[in-house]
Design a protein around this motif. Sequence first.
Motif, PDB file in Angstrom:
ATOM      1  N   PHE A  46      34.805  48.864  21.609  1.00 12.98           N
ATOM      2  CA  PHE A  46      33.365  48.691  21.751  1.00 12.98           C
ATOM      3  C   PHE A  46      32.624  49.882  21.152  1.00 12.98           C
ATOM      4  O   PHE A  46      32.973  51.038  21.385  1.00 12.98           O
ATOM      5  N   MET A  47      31.569  49.571  20.393  1.00 14.23           N
ATOM      6  CA  MET A  47      30.727  50.614  19.821  1.00 14.23           C
ATOM      7  C   MET A  47      29.270  50.240  20.038  1.00 14.23           C
ATOM      8  O   MET A  47      28.911  49.066  20.032  1.00 14.23           O
ATOM      9  N   ARG A  48      28.444  51.276  20.226  1.00 14.60           N
ATOM     10  CA  ARG A  48      27.028  51.072  20.520  1.00 14.60           C
ATOM     11  C   ARG A  48      26.174  51.938  19.589  1.00 14.60           C
ATOM     12  O   ARG A  48      26.490  53.099  19.334  1.00 14.60           O
ATOM     13  N   SER A  49      25.097  51.332  19.101  1.00 11.11           N
ATOM     14  CA  SER A  49      24.087  52.066  18.355  1.00 11.11           C
ATOM     15  C   SER A  49      22.753  51.900  19.054  1.00 11.11           C
ATOM     16  O   SER A  49      22.392  50.792  19.443  1.00 11.11           O
ATOM     17  N   VAL A  50      22.019  52.980  19.232  1.00 14.71           N
ATOM     18  CA  VAL A  50      20.698  52.904  19.860  1.00 14.71           C
ATOM     19  C   VAL A  50      19.592  53.189  18.852  1.00 14.71           C
ATOM     20  O   VAL A  50      18.426  53.325  19.229  1.00 14.71           O
ATOM     21  N   ASP A  51      19.970  53.251  17.570  1.00 15.87           N
ATOM     22  CA  ASP A  51      18.970  53.496  16.528  1.00 15.87           C
ATOM     23  C   ASP A  51      19.047  52.441  15.420  1.00 15.87           C
ATOM     24  O   ASP A  51      18.865  52.731  14.248  1.00 15.87           O
ATOM     25  N   GLY A  52      19.356  51.195  15.836  1.00 17.37           N
ATOM     26  CA  GLY A  52      19.354  50.105  14.872  1.00 17.37           C
ATOM     27  C   GLY A  52      20.523  50.105  13.920  1.00 17.37           C
ATOM     28  O   GLY A  52      20.448  49.500  12.842  1.00 17.37           O
ATOM     29  N   GLY A  53      21.627  50.772  14.278  1.00 14.65           N
ATOM     30  CA  GLY A  53      22.827  50.742  13.453  1.00 14.65           C
ATOM     31  C   GLY A  53      23.023  51.938  12.558  1.00 14.65           C
ATOM     32  O   GLY A  53      23.974  51.977  11.773  1.00 14.65           O
ATOM     33  N   VAL A  54      22.175  52.951  12.679  1.00 17.68           N
ATOM     34  CA  VAL A  54      22.317  54.144  11.834  1.00 17.68           C
ATOM     35  C   VAL A  54      23.500  54.990  12.291  1.00 17.68           C
ATOM     36  O   VAL A  54      24.342  55.400  11.496  1.00 17.68           O
ATOM     37  N   THR A  55      23.586  55.237  13.594  1.00 13.92           N
ATOM     38  CA  THR A  55      24.698  56.005  14.148  1.00 13.92           C
ATOM     39  C   THR A  55      25.343  55.219  15.280  1.00 13.92           C
ATOM     40  O   THR A  55      24.685  54.397  15.938  1.00 13.92           O
ATOM     41  N   TRP A  56      26.646  55.470  15.518  1.00  9.49           N
ATOM     42  CA  TRP A  56      27.410  54.696  16.481  1.00  9.49           C
ATOM     43  C   TRP A  56      28.231  55.605  17.379  1.00  9.49           C
ATOM     44  O   TRP A  56      28.726  56.646  16.943  1.00  9.49           O
ATOM     45  N   THR A  57      28.420  55.173  18.642  1.00  7.58           N
ATOM     46  CA  THR A  57      29.314  55.856  19.577  1.00  7.58           C
ATOM     47  C   THR A  57      30.168  54.820  20.295  1.00  7.58           C
ATOM     48  O   THR A  57      29.714  53.697  20.551  1.00  7.58           O
ATOM     49  N   GLY A  58      31.396  55.190  20.615  1.00  6.81           N
ATOM     50  CA  GLY A  58      32.293  54.296  21.326  1.00  6.81           C
ATOM     51  C   GLY A  58      32.019  54.305  22.817  1.00  6.81           C
ATOM     52  O   GLY A  58      31.502  55.277  23.370  1.00  6.81           O
ATOM     53  N   PHE A  59      32.372  53.214  23.484  1.00 10.35           N
ATOM     54  CA  PHE A  59      32.265  53.147  24.939  1.00 10.35           C
ATOM     55  C   PHE A  59      33.288  52.138  25.457  1.00 10.35           C
ATOM     56  O   PHE A  59      33.947  51.459  24.669  1.00 10.35           O
ATOM     57  N   ALA A  60      33.438  52.058  26.772  1.00 11.54           N
ATOM     58  CA  ALA A  60      34.380  51.141  27.424  1.00 11.54           C
ATOM     59  C   ALA A  60      35.794  51.330  26.881  1.00 11.54           C
ATOM     60  O   ALA A  60      36.426  50.379  26.408  1.00 11.54           O
ATOM     61  N   ASP A  61      36.307  52.544  26.987  1.00  3.89           N
ATOM     62  CA  ASP A  61      37.609  52.856  26.403  1.00  3.89           C
ATOM     63  C   ASP A  61      38.744  52.037  27.008  1.00  3.89           C
ATOM     64  O   ASP A  61      39.763  51.811  26.358  1.00  3.89           O
ATOM     65  N   GLU A  62      38.580  51.544  28.243  1.00  3.58           N
ATOM     66  CA  GLU A  62      39.639  50.752  28.872  1.00  3.58           C
ATOM     67  C   GLU A  62      39.894  49.442  28.115  1.00  3.58           C
ATOM     68  O   GLU A  62      40.953  48.836  28.240  1.00  3.58           O
ATOM     69  N   HIS A  63      38.933  49.015  27.308  1.00  2.00           N
ATOM     70  CA  HIS A  63      39.085  47.786  26.531  1.00  2.00           C
ATOM     71  C   HIS A  63      39.491  48.046  25.080  1.00  2.00           C
ATOM     72  O   HIS A  63      39.678  47.093  24.322  1.00  2.00           O
ATOM     73  N   ARG A  64      39.631  49.285  24.702  1.00  3.95           N
ATOM     74  CA  ARG A  64      39.783  49.601  23.284  1.00  3.95           C
ATOM     75  C   ARG A  64      40.974  48.909  22.642  1.00  3.95           C
ATOM     76  O   ARG A  64      40.893  48.436  21.501  1.00  3.95           O
ATOM     77  N   THR A  65      42.100  48.804  23.317  1.00  5.62           N
ATOM     78  CA  THR A  65      43.298  48.210  22.720  1.00  5.62           C
ATOM     79  C   THR A  65      43.463  46.733  23.069  1.00  5.62           C
ATOM     80  O   THR A  65      44.520  46.163  22.826  1.00  5.62           O
ATOM     81  N   ARG A  66      42.437  46.119  23.610  1.00  8.47           N
ATOM     82  CA  ARG A  66      42.495  44.695  23.907  1.00  8.47           C
ATOM     83  C   ARG A  66      41.955  43.883  22.725  1.00  8.47           C
ATOM     84  O   ARG A  66      41.270  44.400  21.846  1.00  8.47           O
TER      85      ARG A  66
END
Length: 205
Positions: A46-66
């Motif tokens: 999972f990745m999230r951008s709060v500036d319309g897709g310019v920069t991204w950060t990962g979240f919900a690491d427990e799902h990363r390999t699913r």
Amino acid sequence: WVQVSEGSSADTNGFWRMESRDAGGAVGLVLTFGMDYTDLDQNLGFMRSVDGGVTWTGFADEHRTRQITSFDASSDGQTIYAHERSGFANWRSDDGGVTWSSYSHSNANGPIAVSPADRNVVVFAGRTTLWRSTNGLTSVVQVLETGTTSNGVQGVIHDIEFAASNPSVVYAATEGYLVYRSDDGGVTWSLVADVRGDVLGSSTP
């Protein structure tokens, strides 16, 4: 267009779905899930951008390999529903992906969508069936069986979308190019288009 690369495995990840949410009339929040189909350990997750897709950060690491092949988010992005491929389970987070609860549904094996008007109203697919919940997946009711058309096209559901202009309207599309519509938030459904037969002029896959 400007290419955005995040993480050392970005070039091997596929992004099946991207969801955007408006912030004051402009697209601010964008969510996606990066998956490496040959090596899940290389998933960006999972990745999230709060500036319309310019920069991204990962979240919900427990799902990363699913194998998260479908997800959707409430209007404010805080409630997120996700489907784990072949896991026959759906996931829900009410805090923007920090903590998650799992809901085992033997019929869950397809896309999932949440009403933009009510974060507890969810519609998800189990191949050729649609299921609906009004309490955030605690209980579910089958609302549609697509089956197979008379010309042999199987109605495996590939996409579910609530209309942004009217949350009472929901669409479901199948791999056989059948389009179903609900005008009551997913309670009842009708076939509104056979795109292969009526539009493309062909009844064979």
